[in-house]
Design a protein around this motif. Structure first.
Motif, short mmCIF file in Angstrom:
data_model
loop_
_atom_site.label_atom_id
_atom_site.label_comp_id
_atom_site.label_asym_id
_atom_site.label_seq_id
_atom_site.Cartn_x
_atom_site.Cartn_y
_atom_site.Cartn_z
N ASP A 199 -3.02 46.04 49.63
CA ASP A 199 -2.75 45.93 48.20
C ASP A 199 -2.13 44.59 47.82
N ALA A 200 -2.16 43.60 48.73
CA ALA A 200 -1.54 42.31 48.43
C ALA A 200 -2.29 41.61 47.30
N ASP A 201 -1.57 41.32 46.22
CA ASP A 201 -2.18 40.53 45.15
C ASP A 201 -1.31 39.32 44.86
N SER A 202 -1.83 38.42 44.03
CA SER A 202 -1.19 37.13 43.82
C SER A 202 0.10 37.23 43.03
N ALA A 203 0.33 38.35 42.35
CA ALA A 203 1.52 38.49 41.51
C ALA A 203 2.58 39.36 42.19
N SER A 204 2.26 40.59 42.52
CA SER A 204 3.27 41.52 43.02
C SER A 204 3.82 41.10 44.38
N ASN A 205 2.97 40.58 45.26
CA ASN A 205 3.46 40.25 46.60
C ASN A 205 4.56 39.19 46.55
N PRO A 206 4.34 38.02 45.95
CA PRO A 206 5.44 37.04 45.91
C PRO A 206 6.59 37.46 45.01
N ALA A 207 6.30 38.12 43.90
CA ALA A 207 7.39 38.54 43.01
C ALA A 207 8.31 39.52 43.70
N ASN A 208 7.78 40.45 44.47
CA ASN A 208 8.62 41.42 45.16
C ASN A 208 9.42 40.78 46.29
N TRP A 209 8.81 39.85 47.00
CA TRP A 209 9.56 39.15 48.04
C TRP A 209 10.70 38.33 47.45
N GLN A 210 10.43 37.66 46.34
CA GLN A 210 11.50 36.90 45.71
C GLN A 210 12.59 37.82 45.14
N TRP A 211 12.20 39.01 44.70
CA TRP A 211 13.19 39.97 44.21
C TRP A 211 14.16 40.33 45.33
N VAL A 212 13.64 40.64 46.51
CA VAL A 212 14.50 41.00 47.64
C VAL A 212 15.37 39.81 48.05
N ALA A 213 14.78 38.62 48.09
CA ALA A 213 15.50 37.44 48.54
C ALA A 213 16.60 37.02 47.57
N GLY A 214 16.50 37.44 46.31
CA GLY A 214 17.46 37.02 45.31
C GLY A 214 17.05 35.78 44.57
N SER A 215 15.90 35.21 44.93
CA SER A 215 15.45 33.96 44.32
C SER A 215 14.54 34.18 43.12
N GLY A 216 14.22 35.45 42.84
CA GLY A 216 13.23 35.74 41.81
C GLY A 216 13.81 36.16 40.49
N ALA A 217 12.93 36.57 39.59
CA ALA A 217 13.34 37.07 38.28
C ALA A 217 13.92 38.47 38.43
N ASP A 218 15.00 38.73 37.68
CA ASP A 218 15.62 40.07 37.71
C ASP A 218 15.86 40.51 39.15
N ALA A 219 16.32 39.56 39.98
CA ALA A 219 16.33 39.78 41.42
C ALA A 219 17.42 40.73 41.87
N SER A 220 17.22 41.28 43.05
CA SER A 220 18.24 42.09 43.69
C SER A 220 19.50 41.24 43.87
#
Length: 474
Positions: A379-400
């Motif tokens: 299910d890897a797509d160009s949007a969810s895959n990087p956005a979710n990884w950045q969420w976990v890392a703290g570097s993304g939008a509305d991040a963990s």
């Protein structure tokens, strides 16, 4: 004679496909084409698991089109040139497609519209794969949302997503070239999408049914079962508590409009709150696509630029391999990574734990994990895959939050208390009791073949918190 050319991309379905619906209404000879384009500037080559799915999805689509009186033309190469050539071959005066939202893809589409206008060809695009297109959901100041909750609130405050379109009963006869022949189509097997040496796809084939029929079967199973208790069931990896629709959405074998209104038909009035939680997961997918639309390099650059200063620690080759192969010594992480390798999919809560372990306990750059998931997830797509990884890392939008570090032992004890999920993917631990299975290094009896932990959770947590604090302090 006039003719129509429909270019399918990540919308491999007949149901609720506006481009095909328009082609059916036109009634002129029709060419339906899929282009495998890994050559246009900026287009990211597909991962191995996605290629496996694509092969089977295209085979299913070809059969569905043939049953509807049409056929699927397969071409490989730079999409713009192929579409121009095929339009010329079939004397097409109308070009139809459903919109895409990544920057390289939008550049190709915009160029084709410019070319079509110059050639006197009508080119029309449609909304098909997102319920809320990125430019339609804006803040009061006119900019994009950076936090999910107000984004989704704005989405659901507007008009209801449109009703899905019924699949065309029959499609116009295939268009022919000037000499009366059908346009050439490349054999799917020649594309080499399936793994050969070795063939690692047995687990994928046993788990999934790619194609539109498989997507609708998944949806039916979900609304008749887990949907009503999704709010709690989605967190338990040892039960079928999620929809597993993500790969079908990835390839557009089913539309979000169809899913939305199927839920509406089944659960309104009196819809349980769990259904709203699932709808918000559809909303998260929409949010990720808005992030990619606004940030085309989401897979390679930190959304929050201050993370360019973050002190990532390159893991050793042994550490990275242990994470990739499910040999970290922490059962929840290892079970998830083995589920990923065997089935091309991982339960979402386990994804968060496995990703947190890589980027916080190992302090590995999130891009290493994103690249591994890109290659191994169906299910890897160009949007969810990087956005979710950045969420976990703290570097993304509305991040963990940086201090949220998933403890895989605590997580498995809470969400897989009886160890059902752990034992399914870690047979070495089958003999351990329900307590020891979460921390096998403490067990009185040995777990033959299972590794000792590669790092100490407390020590690496402290290291991560100190590293994040230094970033916060500037």
């Amino acid at each position: 004679m006039s003719a129509t050319l429909v270019w399918l991309r990540d919308d491999l379905r007949l149901d609720d496909n506006p481009a095909l619906t328009e082609a059916a209404a036109r009634g002129t000879p029709l060419t339906v084409v899929y282009v495998l384009d890994e050559e246009s500037p900026g287009v990211r080559p597909l991962g191995g698991a996605v290629k496996w799915w694509l092969h089977h999805s295209l085979a299913a689509l070809a059969a569905d089109l043939e049953a509807a009186g049409s056929r699927l033309v397969l071409r490989r190469g730079p999409a713009a040139q192929i579409i121009q050539d095929l339009a010329a071959e079939t004397s097409a005066d109308t070009l139809l497609w459903n919109r895409r939202y990544g920057a390289p893809e939008r550049a190709v589409d915009a160029g084709l519209k410019t070319w079509a206008t110059a050639e006197g060809i009508g080119a029309t695009s449609f909304q098909a794969n997102l319920m809320f297109e990125p430019w339609t959901v804006r803040t009061g100041s006119g900019g994009p949302y950076k936090v999910f909750t107000p984004f989704w609130r704005a989405c659901v405050a507007g008009p209801e997503p449109r009703l899905p379109l019924a699949p065309p009963g029959r499609l116009p006869a295939p268009a022919r070239t000037g000499d009366g022949q059908l346009p050439a189509s490349e054999p799917l097997d020649d594309w080499g999408l399936l793994p050969r040496q070795p063939d690692w796809s047995a687990g994928l084939a046993a788990t999934w049914t790619p194609g539109e029929a498989g997507a609708h079967s998944r949806l039916a199973d979900f609304v008749d079962g887990p949907a009503a208790e999704y709010g709690t069931g989605r967190d338990i990896p040892g039960v079928e508590g999620t929809s597993r629709l993500s790969p079908h959405l990835r390839f557009g074998e089913i539309s979000p409009f169809r899913i939305w209104h199927t839920l509406r038909e089944h659960f309104v009035p009196g819809a349980p709150a769990d259904v709203g939680i699932f709808r918000s997961e559809l909303g998260w997918r929409e949010f990720c696509w808005q992030l990619l639309y606004e940030n085309p390099d989401l897979a390679t650059r930190n959304y929050r630029p201050e993370f360019d200063r973050f002190e990532w620690q390159p893991p050793s080759g042994a550490e990275l391999a242990a994470w990739q192969q499910g040999g970290t010594g922490y059962p929840l992480v290892d079970a998830g990574m083995r589920q990923l390798w065997q089935t091309g999919w991982m339960h979402n809560r386990v994804r968060m734990a496995a990703a947190s372990f890589l980027v916080k306990n190992l302090l590995a750059d999130w891009r290493l994990g994103e690249a591994w998931f890109w290659d191994t997830l169906v299910d890897a797509d160009s949007a969810s895959n990087p956005a979710n990884w950045q969420w976990v890392a703290g570097s993304g939008a509305d991040a963990s939050p940086y201090f949220r570090i998933f403890n895989p032992v605590t997580q498995s004890k809470k969400f897989d208390a009886a160890g059902r999920y752990l034992r399914e993917y870690l047979p070495e631990l089958a003999a351990l009791d329900d307590k020891a299975v979460h921390e096998p290094w403490k067990a009185d009896c040995a777990a033959p073949g299972y590794p000792a932990p590669i790092v100490d959770l407390a020590e690496t947590r402290a290291r991560a918190l100190a590293t994040y604090q230094r970033l916060k302090d500037g």
